[in-house]
Design a protein around this motif. Structure first.
Motif, PDB file in Angstrom:
ATOM      1  N   LEU A  29      -5.167   0.827  24.348  1.00 58.68           N
ATOM      2  CA  LEU A  29      -5.505   0.309  23.030  1.00 58.68           C
ATOM      3  C   LEU A  29      -4.292  -0.288  22.337  1.00 58.68           C
ATOM      4  O   LEU A  29      -4.379  -0.706  21.180  1.00 58.68           O
ATOM      5  CB  LEU A  29      -6.101   1.428  22.159  1.00 58.68           C
ATOM      6  N   ALA A  34      -8.103  -6.976  19.102  1.00 59.93           N
ATOM      7  CA  ALA A  34      -9.339  -6.290  18.718  1.00 59.93           C
ATOM      8  C   ALA A  34     -10.308  -7.205  17.988  1.00 59.93           C
ATOM      9  O   ALA A  34     -11.529  -7.152  18.221  1.00 59.93           O
ATOM     10  CB  ALA A  34      -9.011  -5.069  17.856  1.00 59.93           C
ATOM     11  N   GLU A  38     -14.090  -8.229  19.433  1.00 60.40           N
ATOM     12  CA  GLU A  38     -15.316  -8.000  18.670  1.00 60.40           C
ATOM     13  C   GLU A  38     -16.075  -9.303  18.450  1.00 60.40           C
ATOM     14  O   GLU A  38     -17.314  -9.313  18.415  1.00 60.40           O
ATOM     15  CB  GLU A  38     -14.980  -7.314  17.349  1.00 60.40           C
ATOM     16  N   GLY A  56     -10.137  -0.353  27.913  1.00 61.69           N
ATOM     17  CA  GLY A  56     -10.163   0.401  26.671  1.00 61.69           C
ATOM     18  C   GLY A  56     -10.807   1.760  26.864  1.00 61.69           C
ATOM     19  O   GLY A  56     -10.752   2.355  27.942  1.00 61.69           O
ATOM     20  N   LYS A  60     -14.257   1.458  21.877  1.00 59.40           N
ATOM     21  CA  LYS A  60     -13.080   0.800  21.323  1.00 59.40           C
ATOM     22  C   LYS A  60     -12.486  -0.163  22.343  1.00 59.40           C
ATOM     23  O   LYS A  60     -12.585   0.053  23.553  1.00 59.40           O
ATOM     24  CB  LYS A  60     -12.021   1.824  20.910  1.00 59.40           C
ATOM     25  N   ARG A 220      -6.409  -3.791  10.294  1.00 57.20           N
ATOM     26  CA  ARG A 220      -7.076  -2.560  10.715  1.00 57.20           C
ATOM     27  C   ARG A 220      -6.072  -1.487  11.132  1.00 57.20           C
ATOM     28  O   ARG A 220      -4.926  -1.775  11.486  1.00 57.20           O
ATOM     29  CB  ARG A 220      -8.023  -2.850  11.871  1.00 57.20           C
ATOM     30  N   ASP A 223      -5.535   2.085  16.712  1.00 60.78           N
ATOM     31  CA  ASP A 223      -6.015   3.292  17.373  1.00 60.78           C
ATOM     32  C   ASP A 223      -5.006   3.826  18.375  1.00 60.78           C
ATOM     33  O   ASP A 223      -4.225   3.070  18.964  1.00 60.78           O
ATOM     34  CB  ASP A 223      -7.331   3.004  18.096  1.00 60.78           C
ATOM     35  N   GLU A 225      -4.877   5.879  21.913  1.00 58.60           N
ATOM     36  CA  GLU A 225      -5.775   6.188  23.020  1.00 58.60           C
ATOM     37  C   GLU A 225      -5.887   7.686  23.246  1.00 58.60           C
ATOM     38  O   GLU A 225      -6.979   8.228  23.382  1.00 58.60           O
ATOM     39  CB  GLU A 225      -5.272   5.501  24.288  1.00 58.60           C
TER      40      GLU A 225
END
Length: 253
Positions: A29, A34, A38, A56, A60, A220, A223, A225
């Motif tokens: 990640l 990202a 999306e 991923g 996610k 954002r 994240d 992992e």
């Protein structure tokens, strides 16, 4: 002319099609595009071949394309963090071409450099070499690997200028540079976008000639992992006397 588009969907709306090969930067990640991933999901495009170090995790990163059933084939070096991926592979719903990590990076680099194939010792005598041409050099056996050229490449950079010159940050400088060169069309998202001349040429990793479109990355949360914690040992003389043991706190490592 500025390469900046109004958003990820606008940058991809006329380049995505069913059955295409998509190369995606990132490592787990870390350093993944990202917003662009999306946008691919939201486009509804199907039957994709995805080239990436891994896919991923569930829900996610590239895992969202697996969940949406948009991926037909994956070329990757590691897929162990995605349960749904494993389920689809074992059920025969997903074709997987496993490639050693260094070989995958070199296949992308070769594709971007216009090199159709190369020879490596990695994988000789294993399933990796099965069905591939072998050749002997200086008394040793090597396996032929093909360069990878993607229809579209998606990358994430920390800083870019409007001409598409890219600078990566820390571990985000993993597969992103080689992916950026391997796409017939490369779309980048960047956290910071500046004007031409604002970047030190010595710091640019991907020259803008490789990048056709650029979008501002959303702010954002990044994240992690796998979050790993360990006890933090209290400094000498600061033992928690009420508990009778040194105080501890969870910290990320």
């Amino acid at each position: 002319m500025s390469k900046v588009k109004s958003g990820a969907a606008a940058a991809l709306q006329d380049v995505l099609r069913d059955g295409m090969t998509l190369a995606v930067g990132g490592f787990g990640l870390s350093g993944i595009p990202a917003d662009l991933i999306e946008a691919v999901r939201d486009s509804g495009v199907q039957d994709l071949t995805v080239v990436s170090n891994n896919m991923g995790v569930d829900g996610k990163g590239l895992g969202v394309l697996i969940e949406a059933g948009q991926v037909r084939k994956v070329i990757a070096s590691y897929v162990g963090e995605n349960k749904l991926f494993a389920e689809q592979y074992l059920a025969g719903k997903l074709e997987v071409e496993f490639t050693p990590q260094g070989t995958l990076a070199e296949r992308l680099r070769a594709g971007g450099a216009g090199i159709p194939a190369f020879y490596t010792k990695t994988g000789v005598g294993t399933l990796v070499a099965e069905g591939k041409p072998l050749a002997e050099f200086d008394g040793e056996t090597f396996v032929q690997e093909r360069g990878i050229k993607a229809d579209v490449a998606l990358v994430h950079a920390h800083t870019a200028d409007t001409d598409g010159n890219l600078i990566y940050r820390y571990t985000a400088r993993n597969f992103n540079p080689v992916v950026a060169t391997a796409g017939a069309i490369t779309v980048a998202e960047a956290e910071v976008i500046v004007q031409p001349g604002d970047l030190d040429p010595n710091h640019i990793v991907t020259p803008g000639v490789f990048v056709q479109r650029l979008v501002q990355a959303s702010g954002r949360e990044k994240d992690i992992e796998q979050r790993t914690v360990r006890p933090r040992t209290a400094a000498a003389g600061t033992a928690n006397t009420s508990a009778g043991t040194p105080s501890t706190a969870a910290v990320t490592v």
